[in-house]
Scaffold this motif. Structure first.
Motif, PDB file in Angstrom:
ATOM      1  N   GLU A 175       1.399  -0.717   0.077  1.00 51.51           N
ATOM      2  CA  GLU A 175      -0.004  -0.025  -0.044  1.00 51.51           C
ATOM      3  C   GLU A 175       0.874   1.488  -0.274  1.00 51.51           C
ATOM      4  O   GLU A 175       0.182   2.753   0.324  1.00 51.51           O
ATOM      5  CB  GLU A 175      -0.856   0.016   1.358  1.00 51.51           C
ATOM      6  N   TYR A 176       2.459   1.273   0.262  1.00 49.90           N
ATOM      7  CA  TYR A 176       2.989   2.519   0.279  1.00 49.90           C
ATOM      8  C   TYR A 176       3.418   2.719  -1.188  1.00 49.90           C
ATOM      9  O   TYR A 176       4.629   3.906  -0.919  1.00 49.90           O
ATOM     10  CB  TYR A 176       3.691   2.202   1.457  1.00 49.90           C
ATOM     11  N   ILE A 177       4.159   1.525  -1.598  1.00 51.85           N
ATOM     12  CA  ILE A 177       4.490   1.397  -3.576  1.00 51.85           C
ATOM     13  C   ILE A 177       3.379   3.225  -3.878  1.00 51.85           C
ATOM     14  O   ILE A 177       2.524   2.906  -3.879  1.00 51.85           O
ATOM     15  CB  ILE A 177       4.325   0.815  -3.849  1.00 51.85           C
ATOM     16  N   GLU A 178       4.980   3.903  -4.334  1.00 49.90           N
ATOM     17  CA  GLU A 178       3.752   5.072  -5.333  1.00 49.90           C
ATOM     18  C   GLU A 178       3.367   5.716  -4.500  1.00 49.90           C
ATOM     19  O   GLU A 178       2.913   6.884  -4.781  1.00 49.90           O
ATOM     20  CB  GLU A 178       2.760   4.742  -6.082  1.00 49.90           C
ATOM     21  N   CYS A 179       3.622   5.949  -2.812  1.00 46.50           N
ATOM     22  CA  CYS A 179       3.141   6.573  -1.730  1.00 46.50           C
ATOM     23  C   CYS A 179       3.959   7.941  -1.377  1.00 46.50           C
ATOM     24  O   CYS A 179       3.648   9.102  -1.123  1.00 46.50           O
ATOM     25  CB  CYS A 179       2.691   5.541  -0.356  1.00 46.50           C
ATOM     26  N   PHE A 180       5.138   7.552  -1.253  1.00 44.35           N
ATOM     27  CA  PHE A 180       5.956   9.140  -0.923  1.00 44.35           C
ATOM     28  C   PHE A 180       6.866   9.135  -1.736  1.00 44.35           C
ATOM     29  O   PHE A 180       7.376   9.044  -3.902  1.00 44.35           O
ATOM     30  CB  PHE A 180       7.107   8.086  -0.039  1.00 44.35           C
ATOM     31  N   ASP A 181       7.053  10.360  -1.751  1.00 43.28           N
ATOM     32  CA  ASP A 181       7.951  11.336  -3.520  1.00 43.28           C
ATOM     33  C   ASP A 181       9.454  11.038  -3.600  1.00 43.28           C
ATOM     34  O   ASP A 181       9.850  10.881  -4.936  1.00 43.28           O
ATOM     35  CB  ASP A 181       7.544  12.366  -3.817  1.00 43.28           C
ATOM     36  N   THR A 215      11.695  -3.057  -2.322  1.00 41.64           N
ATOM     37  CA  THR A 215      13.057  -3.167  -1.330  1.00 41.64           C
ATOM     38  C   THR A 215      12.922  -2.555  -0.492  1.00 41.64           C
ATOM     39  O   THR A 215      13.410  -2.632   0.348  1.00 41.64           O
ATOM     40  CB  THR A 215      14.029  -3.346  -2.793  1.00 41.64           C
ATOM     41  N   VAL A 216      13.325  -0.834  -1.620  1.00 42.13           N
ATOM     42  CA  VAL A 216      13.446   0.061  -0.207  1.00 42.13           C
ATOM     43  C   VAL A 216      12.649   0.364   0.962  1.00 42.13           C
ATOM     44  O   VAL A 216      12.931   0.219   2.453  1.00 42.13           O
ATOM     45  CB  VAL A 216      13.190   1.248  -0.905  1.00 42.13           C
ATOM     46  N   LEU A 217      10.814  -0.077   1.009  1.00 42.67           N
ATOM     47  CA  LEU A 217       9.823   0.066   1.819  1.00 42.67           C
ATOM     48  C   LEU A 217      10.566  -0.581   2.359  1.00 42.67           C
ATOM     49  O   LEU A 217       9.971  -0.863   4.138  1.00 42.67           O
ATOM     50  CB  LEU A 217       8.468   0.225   1.575  1.00 42.67           C
ATOM     51  N   GLU A 218      10.711  -2.804   2.097  1.00 39.09           N
ATOM     52  CA  GLU A 218      10.544  -3.237   3.138  1.00 39.09           C
ATOM     53  C   GLU A 218      12.326  -3.216   4.239  1.00 39.09           C
ATOM     54  O   GLU A 218      12.057  -3.339   5.362  1.00 39.09           O
ATOM     55  CB  GLU A 218      11.479  -4.564   3.007  1.00 39.09           C
ATOM     56  N   LYS A 219      12.892  -2.428   3.555  1.00 38.81           N
ATOM     57  CA  LYS A 219      14.694  -1.666   4.303  1.00 38.81           C
ATOM     58  C   LYS A 219      14.234  -0.710   5.849  1.00 38.81           C
ATOM     59  O   LYS A 219      14.357  -1.086   6.543  1.00 38.81           O
ATOM     60  CB  LYS A 219      15.798  -1.243   4.024  1.00 38.81           C
ATOM     61  N   ALA A 220      13.442  -0.723   5.137  1.00 38.40           N
ATOM     62  CA  ALA A 220      12.401   0.909   6.568  1.00 38.40           C
ATOM     63  C   ALA A 220      11.892   0.494   6.714  1.00 38.40           C
ATOM     64  O   ALA A 220      11.553   0.642   8.095  1.00 38.40           O
ATOM     65  CB  ALA A 220      11.343   1.797   5.112  1.00 38.40           C
ATOM     66  N   ARG A 221      10.306  -0.592   6.688  1.00 39.03           N
ATOM     67  CA  ARG A 221      10.541  -1.439   8.047  1.00 39.03           C
ATOM     68  C   ARG A 221      10.815  -1.884   8.671  1.00 39.03           C
ATOM     69  O   ARG A 221      11.156  -2.095  10.419  1.00 39.03           O
ATOM     70  CB  ARG A 221       8.939  -2.472   7.288  1.00 39.03           C
ATOM     71  N   ASP A 222      12.320  -2.906   8.198  1.00 33.98           N
ATOM     72  CA  ASP A 222      13.013  -3.150   9.299  1.00 33.98           C
ATOM     73  C   ASP A 222      13.071  -2.280   9.947  1.00 33.98           C
ATOM     74  O   ASP A 222      13.487  -2.293  10.918  1.00 33.98           O
ATOM     75  CB  ASP A 222      13.572  -4.414   8.493  1.00 33.98           C
ATOM     76  N   ILE A 279      10.893   8.029  -3.735  1.00 35.25           N
ATOM     77  CA  ILE A 279      11.458   6.904  -3.862  1.00 35.25           C
ATOM     78  C   ILE A 279      10.170   6.552  -4.886  1.00 35.25           C
ATOM     79  O   ILE A 279       9.580   5.440  -6.376  1.00 35.25           O
ATOM     80  CB  ILE A 279      11.058   5.255  -3.100  1.00 35.25           C
ATOM     81  N   SER A 280       9.826   7.491  -5.523  1.00 32.02           N
ATOM     82  CA  SER A 280       8.633   7.435  -6.816  1.00 32.02           C
ATOM     83  C   SER A 280       9.046   7.141  -8.369  1.00 32.02           C
ATOM     84  O   SER A 280       8.248   6.183  -8.939  1.00 32.02           O
ATOM     85  CB  SER A 280       7.406   8.144  -6.783  1.00 32.02           C
TER      86      SER A 280
END
Length: 107
Positions: free
Chosen positions: A5-11, A23-30, A13-14
């Protein structure tokens, strides 16, 4: 927590492809789960939901007499408001984690 749900959400990394964003969002969650004193996303969601349900039920009980219909409406309103708040909390935490990950990658 669903990262999709956060893909294409943040400018920030868009401009990346969807796979790289994931991959970047997984790293951010971790990053969030390992470096913050806050409990996990699921625990935050549970606490917020229970708190809002009890808040609305308590307000309903003290302001009006409690009936079955008012009980159901209070629970539904509590869940609705909790959903909005949990979404906002998760978005802000993800943005904070994303900025940390991007800062580490540029250093």
């Amino acid at each position: 927590m669903d990262i999709k749900e956060y893909i294409e959400c943040f400018d920030e990394i868009s401009h990346l492809s969807r796979d790289k964003q994931f991959t970047v969002l997984e790293k951010a969650r971790d990053e969030i789960q390992s470096n913050t004193s806050l409990p996990s996303f699921a625990f935050i969601a549970f606490i917020v939901r229970v708190s809002f349900i009890f808040l609305f039920l308590g307000a309903n009980y003290f302001l009006w007499e409690l009936s079955i219909l008012k009980f159901v409406v209070s629970v539904l309103l509590g869940l609705l408001f909790a959903r909005v708040l949990v979404s906002e909390i998760n978005s802000r935490l993800m943005l904070r984690g994303l900025k940390r990950v991007l800062r580490k990658n540029t250093d």
